[in-house]
Design an enzyme around this catalytic site. Structure first.
Site, PDB file in Angstrom:
ATOM      1  N   HIS A   1       0.831  -1.206   0.000  1.00 32.20           N
ATOM      2  CA  HIS A   1       0.000   0.000   0.000  1.00 32.20           C
ATOM      3  C   HIS A   1       0.866   1.256   0.000  1.00 32.20           C
ATOM      4  O   HIS A   1       0.561   2.241  -0.692  1.00 32.20           O
ATOM      5  CB  HIS A   1      -0.918  -0.025   1.234  1.00 32.20           C
TER       6      HIS A   1
ATOM      7  N   GLU B   1       2.154   1.966  -3.451  1.00 33.17           N
ATOM      8  CA  GLU B   1       1.074   2.534  -4.283  1.00 33.17           C
ATOM      9  C   GLU B   1       1.041   4.056  -4.124  1.00 33.17           C
ATOM     10  O   GLU B   1       0.882   4.792  -5.103  1.00 33.17           O
ATOM     11  CB  GLU B   1      -0.255   1.913  -3.873  1.00 33.17           C
ATOM     12  N   HIS B   2       1.201   4.553  -2.890  1.00 34.16           N
ATOM     13  CA  HIS B   2       1.223   6.000  -2.651  1.00 34.16           C
ATOM     14  C   HIS B   2       2.420   6.652  -3.331  1.00 34.16           C
ATOM     15  O   HIS B   2       2.306   7.720  -3.945  1.00 34.16           O
ATOM     16  CB  HIS B   2       1.313   6.269  -1.142  1.00 34.16           C
TER      17      HIS B   2
ATOM     18  N   GLU C   1      -3.054   7.742   8.118  1.00 38.24           N
ATOM     19  CA  GLU C   1      -4.122   6.913   7.554  1.00 38.24           C
ATOM     20  C   GLU C   1      -4.385   5.702   8.447  1.00 38.24           C
ATOM     21  O   GLU C   1      -5.539   5.300   8.661  1.00 38.24           O
ATOM     22  CB  GLU C   1      -3.733   6.465   6.145  1.00 38.24           C
TER      23      GLU C   1
END
Length: 410
Positions: free
Chosen positions: A48, A51-52, A128
């Site tokens: 993840h 991906e950022h 997050e």
């Protein structure tokens, strides 16, 4: 007429498209078969996180240029990471297919992973994770997977854990990228007003890569499941949250459609059994629903609800009582027939959106290694019998196999 085409490029990339007449938009997705299940202990959350970081600069574009490239044309650019896949996607006018292909190709082929931006993004992702932990209705699912797949890679949270995110370095990120972002693990799916050959030309021009030996998308792992009950204390909550769940079967299992039909009957919408019983009749909860998720080698089925902490055990008893009733008496032919109509209608209505069609193409190719058309899906649902559904009910609702996860200020 079915306008679905599939090509495997010399590089190993698979391309699947569906041309839709009567629309002027396209949805394009670059799917990479990598997710949180691919991570080892020291890499938790890296799929993840990467991906950022793709959006933080490439050899061709800085972060602002990436953001403006498609948005300035009225198109969107986004991405998501899940347990087993990562997808970079765009939706826009058909005239912007070439640009969208170039931008997404650039993201996943030429990322720079600038040190300064990585350090900033560690802070963003940490926030997050905190946001997720502050949302019990979301965090309870992380706890569920952590416990129900205790020695299985599906236990890994997509967001990861703060302590591991803070340890990520450019070297670790680059190494993980080189290991998993290979052409043989990429599926490009597109839907809308497009031509298959035209997209192939754009891809071959934008994403040049050498073919490497193919490897299996997934390595099956046997889940060593033992039923459990787990309570997570979180101060300051006015509601208690509860999931009752059990592991089920994988994406390709023939029982998948019967389970989806049962899921529709049990906890999907206001007419569902649990909504009517727990909210309309007993007024115990505001929110209750059932869920069924399928992965390459496993699945999960369960019920989520939230209510006043003093009522949580009453709500649990009612759910289990309904399970026992369904196990004993089964579902009627009328209930199954109506659920099949609802399930088909939801799927068909969803196909009026090019993004949903693109997602169906991508998932179908990744999990089935072939394209399953909407007509084939509808046929599979039509073939589901009342006996099929009741067999699944007796399988998944076995009380001795149920597990429970709570979050609340107990």
């Amino acid at each position: 007429m079915i306008n679905i085409k599939k090509t495997q490029l010399k590089s190993g990339i698979t391309v699947v498209t569906e041309r839709i007449e009567g629309v002027r938009s396209i949805s394009l997705g670059f799917w990479v078969v990598v997710g949180s299940r691919n991570e080892n202990k020291e890499e938790k959350g890296i799929s993840h996180f990467i991906e950022h970081t793709f959006f933080k600069g490439t050899k061709k574009r800085d972060p602002k240029e990436i953001a403006r490239a498609l948005e300035s044309k009225g198109a969107t650019l986004d991405a998501f990471t899940s347990k087993e896949v990562t997808c970079f996607y765009s939706r826009g006018l058909d005239t912007h297919l070439k640009l969208a292909t170039d931008v997404i190709s650039d993201l996943i082929k030429n990322p720079l992973f600038p040190e300064k931006e990585l350090k900033k993004e560690i802070g963003v992702v940490t926030e997050e994770i905190k946001d997720n932990e502050d949302s019990p209705e979301r965090y309870i699912f992380d706890l569920l997977f952590r416990k129900i797949f205790v020695k299985h890679p599906l236990a890994n949270s997509v967001l990861g854990e703060r302590e591991y995110i803070k340890r990520l370095t450019r070297r670790k990120v680059s190494s993980y990228f080189k290991k998993w972002y290979n052409p043989d693990r990429i599926v490009i799916a597109a839907s809308g007003y497009l031509r298959h050959k035209e997209l192939l030309r754009y891809i071959e021009s934008s994403y040049k890569a050498k073919k490497i030996p193919e490897s299996a998308f997934f390595t099956p792992v046997i889940n060593q499941y033992k039923p459990f009950s787990f309570k997570f204390k979180k101060k300051g909550l006015f509601q208690a949250h509860l999931i009752l769940a059990t592991p089920t079967f994988d994406y390709n299992d023939s029982r998948r459609y019967p389970l989806l039909v049962f899921d529709t009957i049990l906890g999907d919408g206001m007419s569902s059994i649990l909504f009517q019983k727990l909210r309309e009749e007993k007024a115990l909860v505001y929110q209750v629903f059932s869920f069924a998720d399928f992965f390459s080698d496993a699945g999960i089925f369960g019920v989520y609800l939230a209510c006043d902490p003093v009522k949580i055990e009453d709500a649990k008893r009612i759910v289990i009582k309904e399970f026992r009733r369904l196990m004993k008496k089964g579902l009627t032919k009328k209930a199954v027939s109506e659920a099949k109509v609802r399930l088909k209608a939801r799927l068909i209505i969803g196909q009026e959106n090019t993004s949903n069609r693109m997602i169906r193409l991508g998932r179908s190719e990744i999990y089935r290694r072939k394209i399953i058309t909407m007509d084939e899906i509808i046929t599979s649902i039509n073939k589901v019998t009342t006996g099929d559904v009741n067999d699944v009910v007796r399988d998944v609702l076995q009380e001795e196999r149920l597990s429970f996860v709570y979050i609340g200020d107990f």
